[in-house]
Design a protein around this motif. Structure first.
Motif, PDB file in Angstrom:
ATOM      1  N   ARG A 158       0.760  -1.593  -0.035  1.00 43.49           N
ATOM      2  CA  ARG A 158       0.167  -0.017   0.392  1.00 43.49           C
ATOM      3  C   ARG A 158       1.148   1.253  -0.196  1.00 43.49           C
ATOM      4  NH1 ARG A 158      -5.196   0.454   0.949  1.00 43.49           N
ATOM      5  NH2 ARG A 158      -6.389   2.603   1.000  1.00 43.49           N
ATOM      6  N   ASP A 257      -9.237  -0.682   4.954  1.00 43.97           N
ATOM      7  CA  ASP A 257      -9.957  -1.271   4.235  1.00 43.97           C
ATOM      8  C   ASP A 257      -9.970  -1.898   3.822  1.00 43.97           C
ATOM      9  OD1 ASP A 257      -9.769   1.180   3.394  1.00 43.97           O
ATOM     10  OD2 ASP A 257      -8.251   0.537   1.519  1.00 43.97           O
ATOM     11  N   THR A 262     -13.388  -1.790   0.571  1.00 48.72           N
ATOM     12  CA  THR A 262     -13.197  -0.450  -0.457  1.00 48.72           C
ATOM     13  C   THR A 262     -14.474   0.049  -0.844  1.00 48.72           C
ATOM     14  OG1 THR A 262     -13.066  -2.622  -2.150  1.00 48.72           O
ATOM     15  CG2 THR A 262     -10.952  -1.638  -0.609  1.00 48.72           C
ATOM     16  N   LYS A 263     -13.610   1.230  -1.279  1.00 47.43           N
ATOM     17  CA  LYS A 263     -14.985   2.302  -1.852  1.00 47.43           C
ATOM     18  C   LYS A 263     -15.406   1.690  -3.265  1.00 47.43           C
ATOM     19  CE  LYS A 263     -12.758   6.081  -0.119  1.00 47.43           C
ATOM     20  NZ  LYS A 263     -11.776   7.164   0.066  1.00 47.43           N
ATOM     21  N   GLN A 266     -13.711   1.374  -6.580  1.00 47.15           N
ATOM     22  CA  GLN A 266     -12.509   2.100  -6.446  1.00 47.15           C
ATOM     23  C   GLN A 266     -12.126   0.491  -5.809  1.00 47.15           C
ATOM     24  OE1 GLN A 266     -10.842   5.268  -4.323  1.00 47.15           O
ATOM     25  NE2 GLN A 266     -12.236   6.637  -4.841  1.00 47.15           N
ATOM     26  N   VAL A 268      -7.773  -1.524  -4.609  1.00 42.61           N
ATOM     27  CA  VAL A 268      -6.179  -1.144  -3.399  1.00 42.61           C
ATOM     28  C   VAL A 268      -5.342  -2.929  -3.687  1.00 42.61           C
ATOM     29  CG1 VAL A 268      -7.135   0.729  -1.861  1.00 42.61           C
ATOM     30  CG2 VAL A 268      -7.365  -1.854  -1.394  1.00 42.61           C
ATOM     31  N   THR A 291     -10.541  -5.605  -4.416  1.00 43.35           N
ATOM     32  CA  THR A 291     -12.068  -5.106  -3.890  1.00 43.35           C
ATOM     33  C   THR A 291     -12.085  -5.997  -2.292  1.00 43.35           C
ATOM     34  OG1 THR A 291     -13.564  -6.295  -5.630  1.00 43.35           O
ATOM     35  CG2 THR A 291     -12.644  -3.791  -5.845  1.00 43.35           C
ATOM     36  N   TRP A 299     -11.448 -10.414   0.462  1.00 41.26           N
ATOM     37  CA  TRP A 299     -11.190  -9.569  -0.576  1.00 41.26           C
ATOM     38  C   TRP A 299     -11.206 -10.856  -2.617  1.00 41.26           C
ATOM     39  CZ3 TRP A 299      -7.529 -13.102  -3.055  1.00 41.26           C
ATOM     40  CH2 TRP A 299      -6.671 -13.992  -1.723  1.00 41.26           C
TER      41      TRP A 299
END
Ligand code: NAX
Length: 335
Positions: A158, A257, A262-263, A266, A268, A291, A299
């Motif tokens: 990250r 997150d 996650t949003k 989006q 990551v 996500t 995830w």
């Protein structure tokens, strides 16, 4: 009262540890309504420093800090843990070969993997920050197998992801909130591939692909990648110390997150055990775009992204490095 989450930070007497504990304790990671039982582990030689950190945390008078405890043994550290930030690792000393460092660290993560299996909750979620982070996570997952599923292990890329967002924002004259969906593929090392093929930039209310917004392919395939790959070294050169504030912030983003999801729209970057996506061998801890579903906290690797030959070459190089690291680590575990 909401039941406290038990959160372990290893290497808590170190410099990342010092920056990370306040964010976990003050509600930045798990929310302002979620009490936290913080457990700080370091080696016995650092017990005084650890105690100093505990005293400072007490002096912060934080409503979300239910308790804080300094420990120097794995049983006390790992018992009942919900989340583990595995930051502690042996630093590279002068004259030390990369292989020696790998062997020393792999032993720490073998032992911690076993401790997770023996003492932690089976639902525990783990982020490995200590280097070589991907391979350490691979080893910890291997030795926790049967008790803690491998999908609960991850390594941190990250910081590299955040560095890529920041460079893209700087280049396009936008701010972080305007840039999304950069990807770090592969290893947290200089072979990582920071990829903006699927990233977007919102400039003055108009969202466009990063490649169109930058309009300089040579920059995105050259200096941009090199800046992100080599950022850690540049920080050491300038600060005479490695990244700590930004590394701690990135680890907290990663777990935030994972905990909250996650949003929408989006993704990551997280290094996770491969499920075979994109031809990456099963189990190899490889950074992918993911996500996370807030309800399940599972995830998922983003599927269906296309690669051109440039990207394929970069991904193959970082995969090869990780496979070599994995094989060296497995040998070191048997020694
Ligand atoms: P420090 O040397 O300041 O702190 C490390 C701490 O770990 C020390 O207090 C040490 O006593 C402790 N430690 C060593 N062995 C231990 C063990 N077996 N159990 C518990 N604690 C142990 O390093 P710091 O700057 O905090 O960096 C920590 C790790 O993060 C290093 O391995 C570093 O390479 C790695 N990094 C990883 C990054 C990433 O993006 N994945 C970026 C930042 C950082 O470089």
């Amino acid at each position: 009262m909401t039941a406290p989450l038990r959160v372990l930070v290893t290497g808590a007497a170190g410099q990342i540890g010092y920056s990370i504990v306040i964010r976990i304790a003050d509600g930045t990671v798990f929310g302002k309504e979620q009490p936290v039982e913080l457990v700080l582990l370091d080696i016995p030689q650092c017990s005084n420093i650890l105690e100093g950190v505990v005293f400072e945390l007490q002096d912060c008078a934080l409503p979300t800090l239910y308790s804080v405890q300094a420990v120097t043994d794995e049983k006390s550290a790992f018992t009942g843990v919900d989340y583990a930030f595995l930051v502690g690792a042996m630093p590279r000393r002068e004259g030390m070969e990369r292989k020696d460092l790998l062997a020393a660290n792999v032993k720490i993560f073998k032992s911690q993997g076993k401790a997770l299996a023996e003492y932690a909750k089976p639902t525990t979620k783990v982020i490995v920050v200590g280097n070589p982070a991907n391979t350490n996570a691979f080893i910890a997952a291997k030795y926790a197998a049967g008790k803690v599923p491998s999908k609960n292990f991850s390594a941190m890329t990250r910081l590299d992801h955040n560095r890529a967002l920041a460079q893209l924002a700087l280049k396009t004259g936008t701010t972080i909130g305007d840039v999304k969906n950069v990807i770090i593929w592969g290893n947290h090392s200089s072979t990582q591939f920071p990829d903006v093929t699927h990233a977007t930039v919102n400039k003055n209310g108009t969202e466009s692909a990063a490649y169109a917004a930058v309009a300089d392919d040579a920059f995105l395939q050259g200096p941009f990648i090199a800046t992100v790959q080599k950022r850690g070294g540049v920080i050491i050169e300038k600060r005479k110390l490695s990244s700590a504030m930004s590394a701690a912030k990135a680890a907290c983003d990663h777990i935030h997150d994972w905990h909250f999801g996650t949003k929408a729209g989006q993704f990551v970057s997280m290094a996770v055990p491969s499920d075979g996506s994109y031809g990456i061998p099963q189990g190899l801890v490889f950074s992918f775009p993911v996500t996370i579903d807030a309800a399940t906290r599972d995830w998922k690797i983003v599927q269906g992204l296309n690669f051109d030959d440039f990207a394929k070459g970069k991904i193959a190089a970082t995969q090869k490095e990780l496979e070599e690291e994995r094989d060296d680590a497995l040998k070191a575990c048997d020694d």
